[in-house]
Design a protein around this motif. Structure first.
Motif, PDB file in Angstrom:
ATOM      1  N   LEU A 126       0.951  -1.304   0.007  1.00 19.23           N
ATOM      2  CA  LEU A 126      -0.168   0.105   0.013  1.00 19.23           C
ATOM      3  C   LEU A 126       0.931   1.252   0.016  1.00 19.23           C
ATOM      4  O   LEU A 126       0.384   2.359   0.243  1.00 19.23           O
ATOM      5  N   ALA A 127       1.918   1.162  -0.522  1.00 21.77           N
ATOM      6  CA  ALA A 127       2.896   2.337  -0.336  1.00 21.77           C
ATOM      7  C   ALA A 127       2.737   3.186  -1.601  1.00 21.77           C
ATOM      8  O   ALA A 127       2.219   2.904  -2.618  1.00 21.77           O
ATOM      9  N   ALA A 128       2.876   4.333  -1.690  1.00 25.14           N
ATOM     10  CA  ALA A 128       2.741   5.277  -2.539  1.00 25.14           C
ATOM     11  C   ALA A 128       4.130   5.958  -3.098  1.00 25.14           C
ATOM     12  O   ALA A 128       5.116   5.916  -2.363  1.00 25.14           O
ATOM     13  N   ARG A 129       4.233   5.828  -4.350  1.00 24.27           N
ATOM     14  CA  ARG A 129       5.437   6.097  -5.012  1.00 24.27           C
ATOM     15  C   ARG A 129       5.631   7.763  -5.005  1.00 24.27           C
ATOM     16  O   ARG A 129       4.937   8.303  -5.074  1.00 24.27           O
ATOM     17  N   TRP A 130       7.102   8.060  -5.161  1.00 22.84           N
ATOM     18  CA  TRP A 130       7.826   9.452  -5.147  1.00 22.84           C
ATOM     19  C   TRP A 130       8.512   9.617  -6.098  1.00 22.84           C
ATOM     20  O   TRP A 130       9.363   8.698  -6.338  1.00 22.84           O
ATOM     21  N   ASP A 131       8.437  10.618  -7.007  1.00 21.24           N
ATOM     22  CA  ASP A 131       9.634  11.123  -7.828  1.00 21.24           C
ATOM     23  C   ASP A 131       9.701  12.489  -7.848  1.00 21.24           C
ATOM     24  O   ASP A 131       8.777  13.211  -7.292  1.00 21.24           O
ATOM     25  N   ALA A 132      11.116  12.905  -8.440  1.00 15.83           N
ATOM     26  CA  ALA A 132      11.510  14.292  -8.264  1.00 15.83           C
ATOM     27  C   ALA A 132      10.483  15.272  -8.817  1.00 15.83           C
ATOM     28  O   ALA A 132      10.473  16.216  -8.487  1.00 15.83           O
ATOM     29  N   GLU A 133      10.013  14.710 -10.250  1.00 10.35           N
ATOM     30  CA  GLU A 133       8.985  15.777 -10.783  1.00 10.35           C
ATOM     31  C   GLU A 133       7.778  15.954 -10.165  1.00 10.35           C
ATOM     32  O   GLU A 133       7.046  17.229 -10.423  1.00 10.35           O
ATOM     33  N   SER A 134       7.062  14.898  -9.845  1.00 14.94           N
ATOM     34  CA  SER A 134       5.859  15.026  -9.405  1.00 14.94           C
ATOM     35  C   SER A 134       5.395  14.953  -7.767  1.00 14.94           C
ATOM     36  O   SER A 134       4.191  15.033  -7.646  1.00 14.94           O
ATOM     37  N   GLY A 135       6.306  14.489  -7.149  1.00 16.21           N
ATOM     38  CA  GLY A 135       6.191  14.278  -5.725  1.00 16.21           C
ATOM     39  C   GLY A 135       5.610  12.994  -5.352  1.00 16.21           C
ATOM     40  O   GLY A 135       5.482  12.121  -6.138  1.00 16.21           O
ATOM     41  N   THR A 136       4.972  12.903  -4.241  1.00 13.86           N
ATOM     42  CA  THR A 136       4.156  11.540  -3.875  1.00 13.86           C
ATOM     43  C   THR A 136       3.072  11.315  -4.939  1.00 13.86           C
ATOM     44  O   THR A 136       2.052  12.166  -5.129  1.00 13.86           O
ATOM     45  N   GLN A 137       2.947  10.197  -5.139  1.00 12.87           N
ATOM     46  CA  GLN A 137       1.705   9.813  -6.436  1.00 12.87           C
ATOM     47  C   GLN A 137       0.923   8.910  -5.439  1.00 12.87           C
ATOM     48  O   GLN A 137       1.093   8.452  -4.408  1.00 12.87           O
ATOM     49  N   PRO A 138      -0.435   9.079  -5.898  1.00  6.86           N
ATOM     50  CA  PRO A 138      -1.601   8.352  -5.467  1.00  6.86           C
ATOM     51  C   PRO A 138      -1.079   6.757  -5.591  1.00  6.86           C
ATOM     52  O   PRO A 138      -0.174   6.265  -6.173  1.00  6.86           O
ATOM     53  N   TYR A 139      -1.691   5.878  -4.502  1.00 12.38           N
ATOM     54  CA  TYR A 139      -1.520   4.394  -4.596  1.00 12.38           C
ATOM     55  C   TYR A 139      -1.882   3.906  -5.861  1.00 12.38           C
ATOM     56  O   TYR A 139      -2.864   4.103  -6.429  1.00 12.38           O
TER      57      TYR A 139
END
Length: 152
Positions: A126-139
């Motif tokens: 149930l983790a949410a991914r993160w990336d530098a361009e968009s920040g925290t993404q929805p599950y």
């Protein structure tokens, strides 16, 4: 979760050699060695840098070493404790970083069934991914296997 392969055991031994060669001993600050395997089979190592402010874990040092050496696609990672402690699972910060940057990586760690190789997605249900361009993404359930339990 799967049993260890010959390559997995080789990676554990590589990490053990790193920590044994570089530890400061029982009361020292260099207590963990790590090794990561590139998809092409190359292995890269690292050792933790302890600091009271929270220095980098051995896994992150190994990933940095691999990246600086041209590695981009990693298949497996392991951290091994000094003084014969053997493989140790990654801390929460390392799990999140592995999940965000290398969602296909497997982690070698101790389980109730002994040492096993586990997909990082199974360690982060149930983790949410993160990336530098968009920040925290929805599950996104598509990131996970049909099961999210270590018991599977």
């Amino acid at each position: 979760m799967r049993e260890l392969t010959v390559d997995d055991r080789e990676l554990i031994e590589f990490a053990r050699q790193i920590v044994d060669a570089n530890t400061d001993g029982e009361t020292g600050v260099h207590t963990m060695g790590a090794a990561v395997r590139e998809a092409d089979g190359r292995m890269f190592g690292g050792i933790n840098i302890f600091h009271f402010l929270g220095g980098p874990c051995a896994e992150l040092v190994a990933l940095g070493h691999a990246r600086a050496s041209g590695g981009r696609e990693f298949s497996t990672i392991v951290a091994v404790g000094n003084e014969g402690r053997g493989p140790v699972g990654p801390c929460g910060r390392d799990r999140q970083i592995l999940f965000d940057y290398h969602p296909g990586i497997r982690v070698i760690l101790p389980t109730e069934q002994g040492l096993r190789s586990v997909a990082i997605t199974d360690l982060m249900p149930l983790a949410a991914r993160w990336d530098a361009e968009s920040g925290t993404q929805p599950y996104d359930p598509a990131l996970f296997n049909d099961h999210t339990s270590l018991a599977a």
